[in-house]
Design a protein around this motif. Structure first.
Motif, PDB file in Angstrom:
ATOM      1  N   GLY A   2       0.834  -1.182  -0.138  1.00 26.19           N
ATOM      2  CA  GLY A   2      -0.188   0.143   0.160  1.00 26.19           C
ATOM      3  C   GLY A   2       0.920   1.346  -0.155  1.00 26.19           C
ATOM      4  N   ARG A   3       2.221   1.117  -0.129  1.00 20.77           N
ATOM      5  CA  ARG A   3       2.851   2.347  -0.066  1.00 20.77           C
ATOM      6  C   ARG A   3       3.806   2.546  -1.494  1.00 20.77           C
ATOM      7  NH1 ARG A   3       7.464   2.256   3.909  1.00 20.77           N
ATOM      8  NH2 ARG A   3       8.218   0.707   2.665  1.00 20.77           N
ATOM      9  N   GLU A   4       3.562   3.617  -2.166  1.00 19.84           N
ATOM     10  CA  GLU A   4       4.252   3.914  -3.244  1.00 19.84           C
ATOM     11  C   GLU A   4       5.773   4.055  -2.877  1.00 19.84           C
ATOM     12  OE1 GLU A   4       2.552   6.986  -5.504  1.00 19.84           O
ATOM     13  OE2 GLU A   4       0.813   5.963  -6.098  1.00 19.84           O
ATOM     14  N   LYS A   5       5.951   4.706  -1.725  1.00 17.92           N
ATOM     15  CA  LYS A   5       7.354   4.834  -1.351  1.00 17.92           C
ATOM     16  C   LYS A   5       7.302   5.076   0.277  1.00 17.92           C
ATOM     17  CE  LYS A   5       6.923  10.103  -1.623  1.00 17.92           C
ATOM     18  NZ  LYS A   5       6.796  10.260  -0.029  1.00 17.92           N
ATOM     19  N   SER A   6       8.333   5.115   0.924  1.00 12.75           N
ATOM     20  CA  SER A   6       8.455   5.341   2.552  1.00 12.75           C
ATOM     21  C   SER A   6       7.876   6.621   2.468  1.00 12.75           C
ATOM     22  CB  SER A   6       9.761   5.238   2.785  1.00 12.75           C
ATOM     23  OG  SER A   6       9.752   5.747   4.332  1.00 12.75           O
ATOM     24  N   ASP A   7       7.128   7.004   3.804  1.00 10.00           N
ATOM     25  CA  ASP A   7       6.688   8.425   4.144  1.00 10.00           C
ATOM     26  C   ASP A   7       7.986   9.344   4.622  1.00 10.00           C
ATOM     27  OD1 ASP A   7       4.074   7.680   4.132  1.00 10.00           O
ATOM     28  OD2 ASP A   7       4.154   7.148   6.254  1.00 10.00           O
TER      29      ASP A   7
END
Length: 407
Positions: free
Chosen positions: A60-65
């Motif tokens: 569910g993540r395109e990238k790390s926050d």
């Protein structure tokens, strides 16, 4: 005379034909061998692609926050979180398994180097998923890889770009697929196997070649030492597996290796991204092993590993520098989790380990999932009664005669 010359000519012609036929057969065999190798290589490539594709898990993540942009392992320095879970069919705990092993690896492309940090499973850290401090091993039981990633990012203040989650069976099957590994057993030990059969594995001290079940027992035991030493053994096993896999003498062993990993792995990496890390390994890697320093802490029946803050800050700085991050990404993005707990660890009634720090009984007994503490149902609150006003003004009494008539 002419007849003799003709006979010699026929013999030479036959010899040349036999020679040509022998060369042709040799070339055909070589050609078939090359086609077989290329064909098998193509088969392995397709099988590996399918295995990784089947293991792919969208987190569910395109990238790390903690990243301003989506990374590309071909050009960027990246990190991978390795999560080894205590999951097997016997425990039937796919949804509530804990992380038995946590390793954070950072990759620097220009240096061709890796920093591999072992995070002790009993580290007392803030777990964003539940909003309080807990053992880091419980994060996975609360929310799987996502909760574990959030916990590690909050702890280390660096982005976790990728993760790989493997279970006991992957560990065992991978070691068996490469024909075992060489390790140095520090002391005699008896340990459960991957199906929790007590004392099924017995190892004597010394250097030796072990199979998958024995390697697992070596990596997971901590009956005679502690979490830090276990972390060191786990990194020893990881390095031994990497060295052996890189020097496999038979290409056919890769078939079993792919099957072992694919059946017991989940990852948010695509096949192409994973192939990038294989290129890392083939180019030669400088791997530095580290662990998080701390001290034993056992306020009651629950044991914790209390992290040393100055050492933790130094490790965080080293990893940030290795990823070439400009300062603390978490602080810049404002994505940090505020820890409301500032007190020393207190004994909790959730996920309590059985026995003391040395773990009496089965050290891998399944723990109950967290449940909020319920109020004592036997307590009954008394109905509210309005108190008498002690300062209530008295009503004056009327004066009467002896017959009760008012005066």
């Amino acid at each position: 005379m002419v007849k003799q010359k003709n006979m010699r000519g026929r013999r030479v012609t036959r010899k040349k034909r036999k020679l040509r036929k022998g060369v042709l057969i040799t070339l055909i065999i070589i050609g078939l061998a090359l086609v077989s190798v290329v064909g098998y290589g193509s088969y392995l490539y397709v099988k590996a692609n399918n295995a990784v594709s089947d293991s792919y898990e969208d987190d569910g993540r395109e990238k790390s926050d903690l990243r301003d942009f989506e990374v590309d392992p071909n050009i960027d320095n990246v990190s991978i979180l390795i999560i080894g879970v205590d999951e097997n069919e016997h425990r039937n705990n796919a949804e509530t398994s804990r992380s038995d092993t946590l390793m954070l690896a950072t990759f620097n492309r220009d240096e061709g180097s890796v920093k591999l940090v072992s995070i002790p499973r009993d580290s007392y850290v803030y777990v964003p998923e539940v909003g309080r401090e807990e053992k880091i091993t419980h994060a996975h039981a609360y929310g799987g890889p996502k909760a574990t990633i959030e916990t590690v990012e909050n702890l280390m203040d660096i982005p976790v770009d990728y993760y790989v989650r493997v279970n006991f069976h992957a560990f065992v099957d991978v070691v068996d697929a490469i024909g075992g590994i060489d390790i140095d057993v520090p002391y005699e030990l008896e340990e459960s196997d991957s199906m929790d059969k007590r004392d099924a594995i017995h190892l004597l001290p010394g250097e030796q070649t072990v199979d998958g079940e024995e390697a697992l027992a070596f990596a997971r035991t901590r009956k005679l030492d502690n979490d830090i030493e276990r972390g060191k053994r786990q990194m020893e096993v990881v390095n031994a597996v990497a060295d052996k896999a890189a020097s496999l003498s038979s290409v056919f062993q890769f078939d079993d290796l792919i099957a072992a990993v694919g059946n017991n792995m989940n990852t948010n990496m695509t096949f192409n991204e994973m192939m990038t890390f294989i290129k890392y390994a083939t180019g030669g890697l400088d791997i530095e092993d580290m662990t998080l320093e701390g001290s034993d802490y056992q306020p009651g029946s629950t044991y914790y590993w209390l992290l040393d803050e100055p050492a933790l800050e130094e490790t965080k700085r080293l990893l940030q520098d290795h990823l070439e991050l400009s300062g603390s990404s978490a602080e810049e993005s404002g994505e940090t989790y505020e820890d409301p707990n500032t007190e020393e660890p207190a004994e909790e009634g959730t996920y309590e380990e059985e026995g003391s720090y040395e773990e009496q009984g089965d050290p891998y007994q399944e723990e109950e999932p967290y449940q909020e503490e319920q109020p004592d149902e036997s307590y009954e609150e008394e109905p509210y009664q309005e108190e008498q006003d002690p300062y209530q003004e008295e009503v004056p009494q009327e004066e009467t005669d002896e017959y009760g008539n008012p005066l």
